[in-house]
Design a protein around this motif. Structure first.
Motif, short mmCIF file in Angstrom:
data_model
loop_
_atom_site.label_atom_id
_atom_site.label_comp_id
_atom_site.label_asym_id
_atom_site.label_seq_id
_atom_site.Cartn_x
_atom_site.Cartn_y
_atom_site.Cartn_z
N GLN A 280 1.01 -1.04 -0.46
CA GLN A 280 -0.24 -0.38 0.32
C GLN A 280 0.39 1.20 0.21
O GLN A 280 0.36 1.77 -0.77
N GLN A 281 1.75 1.22 0.88
CA GLN A 281 2.73 2.75 0.57
C GLN A 281 3.69 2.54 -0.61
O GLN A 281 3.34 3.84 -1.17
N VAL A 282 3.49 1.50 -1.31
CA VAL A 282 4.55 1.49 -3.06
C VAL A 282 3.46 1.81 -3.32
O VAL A 282 3.81 2.62 -4.60
N SER A 283 2.05 1.60 -3.25
CA SER A 283 1.16 2.35 -4.72
C SER A 283 1.39 3.43 -3.94
O SER A 283 0.98 3.96 -5.10
N ASN A 284 1.06 4.51 -2.76
CA ASN A 284 0.43 5.77 -2.59
C ASN A 284 1.85 6.05 -3.32
O ASN A 284 1.67 7.46 -3.73
N LEU A 285 3.08 5.64 -3.12
CA LEU A 285 4.73 6.61 -3.55
C LEU A 285 4.62 6.70 -5.29
O LEU A 285 4.77 7.77 -6.00
N ILE A 286 3.66 5.90 -5.64
CA ILE A 286 4.46 5.41 -7.66
C ILE A 286 2.54 5.89 -8.20
O ILE A 286 2.42 6.24 -9.21
N GLY A 287 2.11 5.99 -7.36
CA GLY A 287 0.45 6.58 -7.97
C GLY A 287 0.26 5.19 -9.00
O GLY A 287 -1.04 5.75 -10.00
N GLN A 288 -0.02 4.04 -8.10
CA GLN A 288 -0.87 2.90 -9.02
C GLN A 288 -1.11 1.52 -7.92
O GLN A 288 -0.84 2.00 -7.40
N ASP A 289 -2.41 1.95 -8.71
CA ASP A 289 -2.89 0.37 -8.15
C ASP A 289 -2.64 -0.92 -7.77
O ASP A 289 -1.05 -1.18 -8.32
N ILE A 290 -2.59 -1.67 -6.61
CA ILE A 290 -1.71 -2.63 -6.30
C ILE A 290 -1.74 -3.63 -7.53
O ILE A 290 -2.94 -4.25 -8.25
N GLY A 291 -1.05 -4.56 -8.09
CA GLY A 291 -0.88 -5.60 -8.95
C GLY A 291 0.82 -5.89 -9.41
O GLY A 291 1.23 -5.43 -8.78
N TRP A 292 0.91 -5.67 -10.54
CA TRP A 292 2.33 -6.60 -11.62
C TRP A 292 3.15 -4.73 -11.50
O TRP A 292 4.09 -5.50 -10.29
N GLN A 293 3.25 -3.44 -10.82
CA GLN A 293 3.94 -2.83 -11.33
C GLN A 293 3.68 -2.87 -9.69
O GLN A 293 5.41 -2.25 -9.13
N VAL A 294 3.00 -2.73 -8.97
CA VAL A 294 3.32 -2.27 -7.31
C VAL A 294 3.85 -3.53 -6.85
O VAL A 294 5.06 -3.80 -6.24
N GLY A 295 3.97 -4.74 -7.17
CA GLY A 295 4.49 -5.74 -6.82
C GLY A 295 6.26 -6.24 -7.37
O GLY A 295 6.96 -6.31 -6.59
N LEU A 296 6.04 -5.07 -8.21
CA LEU A 296 7.49 -5.62 -8.89
C LEU A 296 8.60 -4.33 -7.85
O LEU A 296 9.45 -4.89 -8.22
N VAL A 297 7.43 -3.13 -8.21
CA VAL A 297 8.56 -1.97 -6.91
C VAL A 297 8.94 -2.69 -5.74
O VAL A 297 9.43 -2.26 -5.25
N SER A 298 7.31 -3.36 -5.25
CA SER A 298 8.03 -3.40 -3.71
C SER A 298 9.51 -4.74 -3.73
O SER A 298 9.63 -4.64 -2.01
N ALA A 299 9.77 -5.78 -4.36
CA ALA A 299 10.54 -6.35 -4.39
C ALA A 299 12.15 -5.49 -4.46
O ALA A 299 12.48 -6.38 -4.04
N ILE A 300 11.50 -4.13 -4.87
CA ILE A 300 12.99 -3.53 -5.01
C ILE A 300 14.03 -3.55 -3.70
O ILE A 300 15.22 -3.94 -3.06
N PRO A 301 13.01 -3.08 -1.90
CA PRO A 301 13.73 -3.18 -0.87
C PRO A 301 14.24 -4.65 -0.95
O PRO A 301 15.81 -4.23 0.16
N TRP A 302 13.48 -5.42 -0.94
CA TRP A 302 14.22 -6.77 -0.34
C TRP A 302 15.31 -7.40 -1.58
O TRP A 302 15.94 -8.40 -0.69
N LEU A 303 15.44 -7.29 -2.60
CA LEU A 303 16.76 -7.17 -3.02
C LEU A 303 17.61 -6.74 -2.68
O LEU A 303 19.18 -7.16 -2.26
N GLY A 304 17.67 -5.80 -1.90
CA GLY A 304 18.52 -5.26 -1.05
C GLY A 304 18.87 -5.61 -0.13
O GLY A 304 20.71 -6.37 0.43
N GLY A 305 18.15 -6.02 0.39
CA GLY A 305 17.86 -7.07 2.18
C GLY A 305 18.86 -7.96 1.77
O GLY A 305 19.31 -8.89 2.68
N LEU A 306 18.29 -8.37 0.72
CA LEU A 306 19.52 -10.14 0.40
C LEU A 306 20.71 -9.99 0.62
O LEU A 306 21.47 -10.75 1.02
N PHE A 307 21.07 -9.47 0.18
CA PHE A 307 22.95 -9.07 -0.38
C PHE A 307 22.90 -8.27 1.56
O PHE A 307 23.74 -9.12 1.90
N ALA A 308 22.24 -7.37 1.19
CA ALA A 308 23.12 -7.17 2.82
C ALA A 308 22.67 -7.75 4.09
O ALA A 308 24.29 -8.30 4.16
N CYS A 309 21.66 -9.28 3.90
CA CYS A 309 21.59 -10.20 5.22
C CYS A 309 22.71 -11.06 4.98
O CYS A 309 22.99 -11.32 6.68
#
Length: 457
Positions: A280-309
């Motif tokens: 929902q926070q990503v949806s508000n930030l990028i101005g898109q309804d929840i779906g493919w686009q929000v799902g892909l952008v929501s994956a970005i923080p976890w990609l960074g977290g994967l390498f850091a962890c």
């Protein structure tokens, strides 16, 4: 040398060749299954964020019911955590972890048939009950298989399931919703819940064939490897027995156990207050309804977290590194959660996504480090009770976070919900101060780590 051994920085000791081989084999045989179990568990915990709006529209689930349902998972989880851990000690990790996965998968799939507020809240509670014991059971299981020197690395590999589940799970959940809406007679959110619940059932059945209860039962280790691994674990177990509480009740009344419970509670407020509302926070930030686009952008923080962890899990192999990294990561979690809230209020989507990415990287990296402390002084039934207590009560932060965030946003309404986000970061600063204060603890396990470092150099 196998590929798995390259992932692990094993200390040089007098048992080095056999010990390195034993740890590498254990990692190769056990870690993939454990990661898969936690991958599906974390997916089923947090996929509710993708169905929030749809549940409101299609089933009339209110904001209050959603917040209560999101959090009540942790009440069921807390109530059954310690009993589940004790039953794991009785029946063995192989059977008990498999049982947990199958039963929570059935409940997770049942969300597809949600009809109203009451059913949603009841299923969230049952999901917590059925999943209770998975995470602390694995933590206890790994503490019995891997020496302290490499334990944070193993915890970090296990934790990789979180970023994987969100990095792959976010587009998976969004994709299943889009697929279900377009190509099936059911609502997309129903398809998502049912399919992802079925994954847990399949993973639970697979766990029966891939997990081994203890090094003594491991057919993949030869006699020399077993001897080397068991010798190191016996030495550490003696230190834990001497330094920590014995028995269930002494563990549950230990001030150290309660100290780390508070730290973990603060961490979970940040974790779940962020993850529940990330789509929902990503949806508000990028101005898109929840779906493919929000799902892909929501994956970005976890990609960074994967390498850091993964990186910091390998690096945190000394007392000083664990304490300093833990303190800085807790501070970073608070700072970047605050930054994401204010970026949303200021209409700065790129800055907001960057802050969320850094916050996720910090709280994913600090989790494995935090667990290295209680597993260094708890063993036997004391470990089952103590680790269960820390995780169950600490995870109540996941109950508090969505209710607190919703309540603050209602009390101080803004279009971006900035004050609800800010409230989550405050607790990370408390955890940072408490984690730094561990420098004043007198722990025999710390001396053992220093001894190992001296031998290795």
């Amino acid at each position: 040398m196998s590929n798995s051994s390259k992932l692990i920085d094993i200390p040089e000791t007098s048992h080095s060749p056999a010990l390195k081989s034993a740890i590498s084999k254990a990692a190769r045989h056990l870690m993939p299954m454990l990661v898969i179990l936690y991958f599906v568990a974390f997916l089923d915990r947090t996929n509710v964020g993708f169905a929030e709006e749809a549940l409101k529209v299609d089933r009339g689930v209110s904001d209050g019911a959603f917040a209560l349902g999101a959090g009540i998972f942790f009440i069921g989880y807390a109530l059954f955590e310690i009993p589940s851990n004790l039953l794991l000690k009785k029946f063995g990790a192989r059977f008990w972890l498999a049982r947990i996965a199958v039963t929570w998968g059935i409940v997770a799939a049942a969300f597809a048939f949600t009809t109203n507020d009451t059913m949603f809240i009841a299923l969230r509670f049952l999901l917590g009950v059925t999943e209770a014991g998975l995470f602390p059971g694995v933590i206890m299981f790994l503490a019995e298989w891997f020496p302290n020197k490499v334990r944070v690395q193993m915890f970090a590999i296990f934790y990789l399931a979180q970023p994987f589940s969100q990095m792959l799970g976010a587009p998976l959940s969004g994709g299943l919703i889009s697929f279900g809406d377009a190509l099936t007679p059911w609502h997309g959110w129903q398809v998502m819940f049912f399919a992802e619940g079925l994954l847990a059932v399949i993973a639970g059945i697979a766990a029966v064939f891939f997990l081994i209860n203890s090094p003594q039962q491991a057919k993949f280790l030869n006699d020399e490897e077993k001897s080397a691994l068991l010798a190191v674990m016996a030495k550490e177990d003696a230190v834990r027995t001497e330094d920590g509480p014995s028995g269930i009740w002494r563990a549950m009344s230990s001030w150290k156990v309660w100290y780390f419970t508070v730290i973990y509670f603060c961490l979970q407020i940040a974790v779940y207050g962020t993850t529940f509302y990330l789509p929902q926070q990503v949806s508000n930030l990028i101005g898109q309804d929840i779906g493919w686009q929000v799902g892909l952008v929501s994956a970005i923080p976890w990609l960074g977290g994967l390498f850091a962890c993964y990186f910091f899990g390998k690096y945190a192999n000394t007392v000083l590194r664990r304490r300093s990294l833990g303190t800085w990561f807790f501070l970073g979690t608070g700072v970047f959660i605050l930054g994401s809230g204010f970026a949303g209020a200021a209409g700065l989507p790129i800055v907001g996504i960057l802050c969320i990415t850094l916050a996720v990287s910090c709280f994913l990296s600090v989790g494995p480090i935090t667990w290295s402390y209680p597993t260094a002084f708890l063993t036997g039934t004391a470990a089952a009770a103590g680790i269960g207590l820390i995780n169950s009560l600490g995870n109540l932060g996941g109950f508090v976070a969505p209710i607190m965030r919703t309540g603050i946003n209602d009390a101080v309404p803004t279009e971006s919900g900035v004050w609800g986000v800010v409230s989550l970061g405050v607790f990370a600063f408390v955890a940072a101060a408490m984690f730094f204060a561990t420098k004043f603890f007198k722990a025999k396990a710390d001396a053992l780590l220093v001894e190992e470092a001296t031998v290795s150099h």
